[in-house]
Design a protein around this motif. Structure first.
Motif, mmCIF file in Angstrom:
data_model
loop_
_atom_site.group_PDB
_atom_site.id
_atom_site.type_symbol
_atom_site.label_atom_id
_atom_site.label_comp_id
_atom_site.label_asym_id
_atom_site.label_seq_id
_atom_site.Cartn_x
_atom_site.Cartn_y
_atom_site.Cartn_z
ATOM 1 N N GLY A 168 0.804 -1.204 0.000
ATOM 2 C CA GLY A 168 0.000 0.000 0.000
ATOM 3 C C GLY A 168 0.837 1.254 0.000
ATOM 4 N N ALA A 169 0.166 2.382 0.178
ATOM 5 C CA ALA A 169 0.806 3.693 0.148
ATOM 6 C C ALA A 169 0.727 4.356 1.514
ATOM 7 C CB ALA A 169 0.137 4.573 -0.897
ATOM 8 N N THR A 170 1.720 5.169 1.825
ATOM 9 C CA THR A 170 1.714 5.958 3.045
ATOM 10 C C THR A 170 1.211 7.362 2.734
ATOM 11 O OG1 THR A 170 4.001 6.695 2.735
ATOM 12 C CG2 THR A 170 3.655 4.653 3.972
ATOM 13 N N ALA A 171 0.863 8.098 3.767
ATOM 14 C CA ALA A 171 0.284 9.420 3.573
ATOM 15 C C ALA A 171 1.239 10.394 2.896
ATOM 16 C CB ALA A 171 -0.178 9.985 4.915
ATOM 17 N N ASP A 172 2.552 10.187 3.072
ATOM 18 C CA ASP A 172 3.525 11.108 2.484
ATOM 19 C C ASP A 172 3.995 10.670 1.092
ATOM 20 O OD1 ASP A 172 5.109 8.947 3.096
ATOM 21 O OD2 ASP A 172 6.481 10.036 4.404
ATOM 22 N N GLY A 173 3.358 9.664 0.523
ATOM 23 C CA GLY A 173 3.706 9.227 -0.822
ATOM 24 C C GLY A 173 4.694 8.081 -0.880
ATOM 25 N N GLY A 174 5.046 7.512 0.268
ATOM 26 C CA GLY A 174 5.876 6.317 0.293
ATOM 27 C C GLY A 174 5.018 5.078 0.114
ATOM 28 N N THR A 175 5.619 3.923 0.388
ATOM 29 C CA THR A 175 4.882 2.670 0.266
ATOM 30 C C THR A 175 5.119 1.802 1.491
ATOM 31 O OG1 THR A 175 6.709 1.579 -0.911
ATOM 32 C CG2 THR A 175 5.011 2.661 -2.255
ATOM 33 N N TRP A 176 4.263 0.809 1.678
ATOM 34 C CA TRP A 176 4.455 -0.179 2.727
ATOM 35 C C TRP A 176 4.138 -1.564 2.153
ATOM 36 C CZ3 TRP A 176 -0.004 -2.877 3.604
ATOM 37 C CH2 TRP A 176 -1.231 -2.221 3.391
ATOM 38 N N ALA A 177 4.667 -2.586 2.823
ATOM 39 C CA ALA A 177 4.435 -3.960 2.389
ATOM 40 C C ALA A 177 4.434 -4.879 3.605
ATOM 41 C CB ALA A 177 5.514 -4.402 1.402
ATOM 42 N N ILE A 178 3.633 -5.931 3.534
ATOM 43 C CA ILE A 178 3.549 -6.924 4.614
ATOM 44 C C ILE A 178 4.308 -8.177 4.197
ATOM 45 C CG2 ILE A 178 2.030 -8.414 5.979
ATOM 46 C CD1 ILE A 178 -0.136 -6.290 5.728
ATOM 47 N N ALA A 179 5.268 -8.576 5.021
ATOM 48 C CA ALA A 179 6.044 -9.790 4.771
ATOM 49 C C ALA A 179 6.377 -10.436 6.105
ATOM 50 C CB ALA A 179 7.322 -9.473 4.001
ATOM 51 N N ARG A 180 6.057 -11.719 6.231
ATOM 52 C CA ARG A 180 6.348 -12.501 7.437
ATOM 53 C C ARG A 180 5.780 -11.835 8.695
ATOM 54 N NH1 ARG A 180 10.634 -12.663 4.134
ATOM 55 N NH2 ARG A 180 11.674 -10.948 5.207
ATOM 56 N N GLY A 181 4.594 -11.261 8.569
ATOM 57 C CA GLY A 181 3.917 -10.703 9.729
ATOM 58 C C GLY A 181 4.329 -9.300 10.119
ATOM 59 N N TRP A 182 5.189 -8.668 9.322
ATOM 60 C CA TRP A 182 5.652 -7.313 9.612
ATOM 61 C C TRP A 182 5.291 -6.373 8.471
ATOM 62 C CZ3 TRP A 182 8.136 -5.722 14.069
ATOM 63 C CH2 TRP A 182 8.588 -6.737 14.919
ATOM 64 N N VAL A 183 5.031 -5.139 8.827
ATOM 65 C CA VAL A 183 4.882 -4.090 7.832
ATOM 66 C C VAL A 183 6.175 -3.291 7.779
ATOM 67 C CG1 VAL A 183 3.726 -1.916 7.254
ATOM 68 C CG2 VAL A 183 2.386 -3.875 8.048
ATOM 69 N N THR A 184 6.737 -3.149 6.583
ATOM 70 C CA THR A 184 7.892 -2.276 6.399
ATOM 71 C C THR A 184 7.468 -1.120 5.506
ATOM 72 O OG1 THR A 184 8.661 -3.617 4.528
ATOM 73 C CG2 THR A 184 9.632 -4.073 6.688
ATOM 74 N N ALA A 185 7.900 0.074 5.890
ATOM 75 C CA ALA A 185 7.562 1.278 5.133
ATOM 76 C C ALA A 185 8.795 1.787 4.407
ATOM 77 C CB ALA A 185 7.026 2.351 6.071
ATOM 78 N N THR A 186 8.599 2.291 3.209
ATOM 79 C CA THR A 186 9.670 2.832 2.393
ATOM 80 C C THR A 186 9.304 4.246 1.987
ATOM 81 O OG1 THR A 186 10.083 0.611 1.510
ATOM 82 C CG2 THR A 186 11.055 2.450 0.322
ATOM 83 N N THR A 187 10.218 5.187 2.141
ATOM 84 C CA THR A 187 9.936 6.559 1.755
ATOM 85 C C THR A 187 9.872 6.671 0.247
ATOM 86 O OG1 THR A 187 12.239 7.284 1.584
ATOM 87 C CG2 THR A 187 11.241 7.329 3.778
ATOM 88 N N ARG A 188 9.343 7.756 -0.239
ATOM 89 C CA ARG A 188 9.157 7.923 -1.678
ATOM 90 C C ARG A 188 10.468 8.012 -2.442
ATOM 91 N NH1 ARG A 188 5.924 13.407 -2.165
ATOM 92 N NH2 ARG A 188 5.999 12.793 -4.357
ATOM 93 N N HIS A 189 11.600 8.206 -1.730
ATOM 94 C CA HIS A 189 12.896 8.311 -2.387
ATOM 95 C C HIS A 189 13.671 7.002 -2.348
ATOM 96 C CE1 HIS A 189 12.177 12.550 -2.724
ATOM 97 N NE2 HIS A 189 12.055 12.660 -1.418
#
Length: 218
Positions: A185-206
């Motif tokens: 999915g997407a974060t409010a600031d335009g980054g993304t997130w993903a679920i893997a092995r029970g965890w959500v990791t967020a990545t900034t737009r850069h």
């Protein structure tokens, strides 16, 4: 570097159509153990743009077509949302933006926060065999809906994309092992997130988002 968001805890699973699926009904004590979830905030323009970009850059199958060396991006989606104002608005905004790209929204499906089984909206959500699903929802309602989807349908979390309110590792823990695995999915600031092995990791737009190849459609 991707940042873990809210540590999950294990939840029990029960026998069902999927061997690792939890009961489709979420026991009240499990929901209470994770504390209250905030209501979904209004979506942002950056969030919507990131969600569209994520979808259009993602193959909906791992098999190339005869005339393409890479698999195609999704063309048809079903959009699901809970009934709060912010989620309804986000779903409507996504639908308009997706159709503007020349692609198709097969259906808009909503669901309540409390229901006897969530079976009817789950069947509506998976009807028509969309290439992908998009979700704008309150966290607990989506946990309940996803448990029913995993338990009773052929829905694929790896082809499912959510707004910022669903990028929380507590949801993965409450939904049960594998229920939301691969959802992005997407974060409010335009980054993304993903679920893997029970965890959500967020990545900034850069940063480069984590890659999760969608499995072939059944």
């Amino acid at each position: 570097m991707p940042t873990p968001m809210n540590a999950p805890s294990p939840v029990g699973s029960h026998h069902s159509h999927h061997p690792t699926a939890p009961s489709p009904l979420l026991p009240p004590h499990e929901a209470a153990a994770y504390g209250p979830f905030p209501s979904p905030p209004p979506h942002t323009a950056a969030e919507l743009d990131a969600l569209i970009s994520l979808l259009t850059a993602t193959p909906h199958t791992s098999t190339p077509t005869p005339h393409r060396s890479t698999p195609p991006a999704p063309a048809t989606v079903t959009v699901g949302h809970s009934r709060d104002a912010a989620s309804h608005s986000a779903a409507a905004a996504f639908t308009e933006a997706w159709r503007t790209t020349g692609r198709t929204v097969l259906a808009l499906v909503d669901w309540p926060e409390q229901a006897a089984s969530w079976l009817r909206p789950a069947h509506r959500f998976t009807a028509g065999q969309p290439d992908a699903w998009v979700v704008a929802a309150a966290p607990l309602g989506w946990v309940r809906m996803s448990r029913r989807l995993h338990h009773s349908t052929d829905w694929d979390p790896a082809r499912t994309f959510g707004f910022a309110s669903l990028g929380d590792s507590r949801l993965a823990a409450l939904a049960g092992t594998a229920t939301l695995e691969g959802m992005r999915g997407a974060t409010a600031d335009g980054g993304t997130w993903a679920i893997a092995r029970g965890w959500v990791t967020a990545t900034t737009r850069h940063e480069t988002p984590p890659v999760h190849e969608a499995p072939p459609r059944k």
